[in-house]
Design an enzyme around this catalytic site. Structure first.
Site, PDB file in Angstrom:
ATOM      1  CD  GLU A  90      54.302  61.653 162.694  1.00  0.00           C
ATOM      2  OE1 GLU A  90      53.990  62.243 161.637  1.00  0.00           O
ATOM      3  OE2 GLU A  90      55.444  61.725 163.197  1.00  0.00           O
ATOM      4  CD  GLU A 151      42.539  60.614 174.827  1.00  0.00           C
ATOM      5  OE1 GLU A 151      42.715  60.208 173.672  1.00  0.00           O
ATOM      6  OE2 GLU A 151      41.746  60.070 175.629  1.00  0.00           O
TER       7      GLU A 151
END
Length: 184
Positions: A90, A151
């Site tokens: 998003e 990540e």
């Protein structure tokens, strides 16, 4: 010391996340990269840093890559692929760039932890890491803050993908090293 305990826990987190990515998602991602004329990358923050390492390594494999926003970024078109990294799916800038890529009829691959996100819904390929993001969710809870596990996993995933692409392209380490930067 907690350092060593944490190292063991984080290594186990990576093992769980990377071994639970669905094989068909990985295969679809590999195929999208191999058939693309150019591969573009977009993300923000630490995700973008992980994607930049992937772009760099793909360049070593002879794949034409660009980072969105770089001064030498070429135009995207129907034979190209945009790789969007966003744990939540998003993030505003990646979502807008993905929408723009679709207008130019490029394929979009989404590396995420939210396979139901806005970006996932407009993507041709979705690779779900199943770990939490900044908005929560995911089926695996990390001892690390925010989206750190996503990540880190993204960076390792990129290197694993490159190993597979090397094999499929029949490239040796010597051949790949010829494309490494030499102004060092």
């Amino acid at each position: 010391m907690n350092y060593y305990e944490n190292a063991l826990k984080v290594n186990e987190e990576h093992r769980v996340i990377l071994s639970n990515i669905h094989v068909q998602e990985i295969e679809s991602y590999l195929e999208a990269i191999m058939k693309a004329d150019k591969v573009f990358f977009i993300g923000v923050g630490r995700v973008m840093l992980a994607l930049e390492t992937m772009a760099k390594r793909l360049t070593h494999l002879g794949i034409n890559t660009s980072v969105v926003g770089a001064i030498n970024e070429p135009p995207i078109g129907p034979s190209d692929l945009l790789v969007v990294g966003s744990g939540s799916g998003e993030s505003l800038i990646p979502k807008q760039i993905a929408s723009c890529a679709k207008r130019y009829e490029a394929q979009v691959a989404h590396l995420t932890s939210n396979s139901q996100s806005s970006i996932a819904k407009m993507s041709d390929v979705v690779v779900n890491f199943h770990c939490g993001s900044k908005i929560g969710g995911g089926v695996f809870e990390s001892i690390q803050p925010m989206s750190t596990l996503f990540e880190q996993s993204l960076m390792i995933f990129g290197d694993l993908v490159c190993l597979e692409l090397m094999k499929r392209k029949g490239l040796s380490f010597e051949q790949v090293s010829k494309n490494h930067a030499n102004l060092e």
